[in-house]
Enzyme design. Structure first.
Site, mmCIF file in Angstrom:
data_model
loop_
_atom_site.group_PDB
_atom_site.id
_atom_site.type_symbol
_atom_site.label_atom_id
_atom_site.label_comp_id
_atom_site.label_asym_id
_atom_site.label_seq_id
_atom_site.Cartn_x
_atom_site.Cartn_y
_atom_site.Cartn_z
ATOM 1 N N GLU A 121 0.827 -1.202 0.000
ATOM 2 C CA GLU A 121 0.000 0.000 0.000
ATOM 3 C C GLU A 121 0.866 1.259 0.000
ATOM 4 O O GLU A 121 0.561 2.247 -0.679
ATOM 5 C CB GLU A 121 -0.930 -0.004 1.222
ATOM 6 C CG GLU A 121 -2.023 -1.067 1.140
ATOM 7 C CD GLU A 121 -2.928 -1.055 2.357
ATOM 8 O OE1 GLU A 121 -4.052 -0.518 2.252
ATOM 9 O OE2 GLU A 121 -2.525 -1.576 3.409
ATOM 10 N N GLU A 142 -4.430 -9.036 3.400
ATOM 11 C CA GLU A 142 -5.303 -8.667 4.513
ATOM 12 C C GLU A 142 -6.584 -9.483 4.594
ATOM 13 O O GLU A 142 -7.035 -9.839 5.695
ATOM 14 C CB GLU A 142 -5.664 -7.168 4.422
ATOM 15 C CG GLU A 142 -4.539 -6.231 4.775
ATOM 16 C CD GLU A 142 -3.660 -5.876 3.584
ATOM 17 O OE1 GLU A 142 -2.871 -4.926 3.690
ATOM 18 O OE2 GLU A 142 -3.769 -6.561 2.534
#
Length: 690
Positions: A121, A142
């Site tokens: 990210e 995730e």
């Protein structure tokens, strides 16, 4: 409160090809990859703000060691006890990364190694990305951890790749535990250039300078907005696989679908700001049972995988050659894995040359298939093939350092195999049995030196499932056990030490599950209802699918073995015995329903309450786990969970087994999760009604 694993951010300035760069290096300290918690994010923000953009041409971020960034500090994450605290953690990361995206100068992320979760990210907030040819894994794991990418990764991936590819990376691949290599990330468009690992920083600066000079313009394909309808298919697959048991993939999909532009073709449409919605969703998921169980499962596989319980301190014996007794499917898989992973000669034998030749041919064909699919390097395949040979003369095993048997699961046969071997091999040769349920002590009871016999139980398919159950007996010497542990490590397997009890761990748990199911089918309960009663748990197979995969003959043998030791909990399986006698492959037809041939062997079906049945089955599993821990089969509930994840293929959101039982049956096998798992059913009430 735990201390955060601090990541330092070290800033240096350099001039390269007449351009000045500020380079931010993420340093996790020691051999740990960089991770990001609140304090580390603050350091990153401070370093970004300290850069004087008027005096430099670009900013670059790189990992100081072999990794770029492993993502969030999960230990700090799990200290959150409310959804709002979890949302604040998401906001901290999003705000820190937004500082990078808002800089008035070009920004670059140089992926020198693994880039996972928050690490990817972070990279996605830069304008351009390079990756070392050896970098990886790269991905957003995730969802597998019961979460969503909380630091802007979902929005950035959607902007960069469009809905279909974003759903594949964020949801499908993540839940399956799949990550990307550098080349795969480049093909998708996540990174702009693949550069040699040697002098990676210099090569990345060359690339960046060429971009700044206008000599290179990374190709960014126009975002594909044609894939929105495909997300409906993703939802259908999720429901088929999970039955709503894990909320994270559904919540991630909701966020993606909420971004669908209002226009028909989406041309020129901008996605809405999803930062606050993402933060709130992340916070709600972080305190969920499934996220805590998933994070526990990850930490379990990492910690016990590196430091298995029960390994003796004795130095292992060298292993330079391996013998495999048997030439069937399991033996062939073992020979291939030993040769490929150890790089040592492997000798196979069986009762006839024809069977040996057939096994060698099968191994060669499988290696060819892996090469053709790109899963195996051609040179490694050829080396592996050359290391495996066959013989029908067991005297050829005299020089082997290790010999493992994979013959039919029959006590007398295995005794005979080792009895013959003992007079052939050296006195220090390690003897291994791949038995799935028989007593290792009984197998070795007629040996002159049973202290060198160890249970070494693999799971099918051997190349895929990483678990090896190492079975010790009262006679096992420490040097033999230590060698078995080291062998598992060299094979890239994760070992779990068990005592010599019937079924060990995985087969004992799964057989208790199947006994609970088959007992109810034997009494006339609707088999379809019974088979699907556990669907809301999101397990990889229904019980009858599992039985079909194992094979009814093999499973009946395991049932009878366990019944001989624990007759009160493992009763006679009437319908399973009938299925075996009839020569059926199981209870199911090719569409997953009860086959007419199996139905003819069953009593008339009567109504069954799936919720009640589910509670009864889980109650039976809880009882069995209690017995296993009381008997000392393994060191603790963590080892049972690890076995079910790695050998039973149980998904992370179950935590293996005991976290799922804790929240379903009011048990307390594992109390170490940060947020207590609330009870969902009363075990005593189920037992009364069952």
């Amino acid at each position: 409160m735990t201390n955060e694993q601090m990541t330092e951010v070290r800033t240096t300035y350099t001039e390269h090809a007449r351009f000045r760069f500020a380079i931010l290096a993420l340093d996790g300290g020691g051999r740990r990859p960089p991770t990001l918690g609140p304090a580390s994010l603050a350091k990153l923000t401070g370093a970004v703000r300290a850069v004087h953009t008027q005096t430099i041409d670009a900013l670059a971020i790189i990992g100081a060691g072999p990794a770029f960034c492993a993502g969030a500090d999960l230990k700090k994450m799990t200290e959150a006890t409310t959804a709002e605290q979890g949302a604040d953690l998401a906001r901290q990361g999003t705000e820190a990364f937004a500082e990078i995206a808002a800089l008035p100068i070009p920004t670059f992320a140089f992926l020198n190694g693994l880039a996972l979760g928050g690490g990817l990210e972070l990279a996605l907030h830069a304008d351009y990305r390079t990756a070392s040819a050896t970098a990886g894994p790269i991905g957003l794991p995730e969802v597998r951890l019961g979460l969503i990418p909380g630091w802007g990764g979902l929005a950035r991936t959607l902007e960069l790749l469009g809905p279909q590819a974003a759903a594949q990376i964020v949801i499908s691949d993540s839940f399956a535990g799949k990550n990307l290599s550098a080349s795969s990330a480049h093909k998708l468009g996540l990174v702009d250039a693949i550069l040699p690992a040697h002098d990676f920083l210099a090569s990345s600066l060359n690339f960046a300078a060429s971009v700044l000079a206008g000599d290179i313009a990374p190709v960014r394909e126009q975002r594909n907005n044609d894939g929105w309808d495909s997300l409906n298919g993703v939802r259908e697959k999720l429901h088929t696989r999970l039955q709503g048991s894990a909320p994270a993939p559904y919540r991630a999909l909701d966020l993606l679908q909420a971004q669908r532009p209002d226009s028909v073709d989406g041309t020129g449409a901008r996605y809405t700001d999803m930062r606050e919605t993402t933060a709130k969703t992340f916070g709600e998921l972080l305190i969920s049972d499934e996220a805590r169980a998933s994070i526990y499962a990850l930490q379990l596989t990492q910690s016990l995988g590196k430091r298995p319980a029960g390994r003796p301190e004795d130095p292992p014996l060298p292993v330079q050659s391996v013998g495999v007794i048997g030439a069937g499917l399991m033996a062939s898989q073992l020979a291939s894995v030993f040769a490929q992973q150890l790089g040592v000669p492997v000798l196979m034998t069986d009762i006839s040359q024809e069977r040996v030749d057939r096994a060698l041919e099968s191994i060669g064909s499988e290696l060819n298939r892996k090469v053709q699919s790109g899963r195996l390097d051609p040179k490694l395949a050829e080396t592996t093939r050359s290391l495996i040979t066959g013989t029908t003369n067991k005297a050829d095993f005299s020089g082997c350092d290790v010999v493992i048997e994979a013959v039919f699961e029959e006590l007398a046969l295995k005794r005979a195999v080792f009895g013959e071997l003992e007079s052939i091999v050296r006195s220090d040769t390690l003897l291994l049995t791949n038995t799935s349920a028989l007593s290792v002590e009984q197998i070795g009871s007629r040996l002159a030196h049973p202290e060198r016999l160890v249970g070494f139980h693999f799971f099918n398919p051997v190349a895929v499932l990483p678990l090896v159950e190492i079975v010790t007996t009262p006679q096992t010497r420490d040097s033999a056990l230590s060698t078995a542990f080291e062998l598992a490590k060299r094979l890239s397997k994760i070992p779990v030490l068990t005592t010599d009890s019937a079924g060990f761990v995985v087969n004992r748990v799964l057989t208790r599950l199947l006994c609970e199911v088959l007992t109810r089918i034997d009494t006339g309960m609707d088999p379809a209802v019974i088979d699907h009663a556990l669907d809301p748990l999101g397990l990889p197979m229904t019980p009858l699918q599992l039985l079909q995969f194992i094979g009814p003959t093999v499973q009946l043998h395991i049932c009878e073995r366990l019944r001989s030791v624990y007759p009160d909990r493992f009763p006679h399986m009437g319908t399973l015995t009938a299925v075996v006698k009839a020569g059926l492959p199981g209870f199911l037809d090719e569409n997953g329903g009860i086959s007419p041939d199996a139905a003819a062997l069953l009593p008339p079906a009567r109504h069954a309450d799936p919720e009640l049945v589910r509670g009864q089955i889980l109650g039976g599993l809880a009882e069995e786990v209690e017995h296993m821990l009381r008997e000392g089969v393994v060191a603790g509930p963590e080892q049972i969970d690890l076995c079910m994840i790695l050998g039973g293929n149980y998904p992370f959101h179950t935590g293996g087994l005991t976290p799922m039982l804790d929240r379903s049956c009011n048990t307390a096998f594992h109390s170490g999760l940060r947020v207590p798992l609330p009870p969902r059913a009363d075990l005593e009430e189920y037992q009364k009604q069952g």
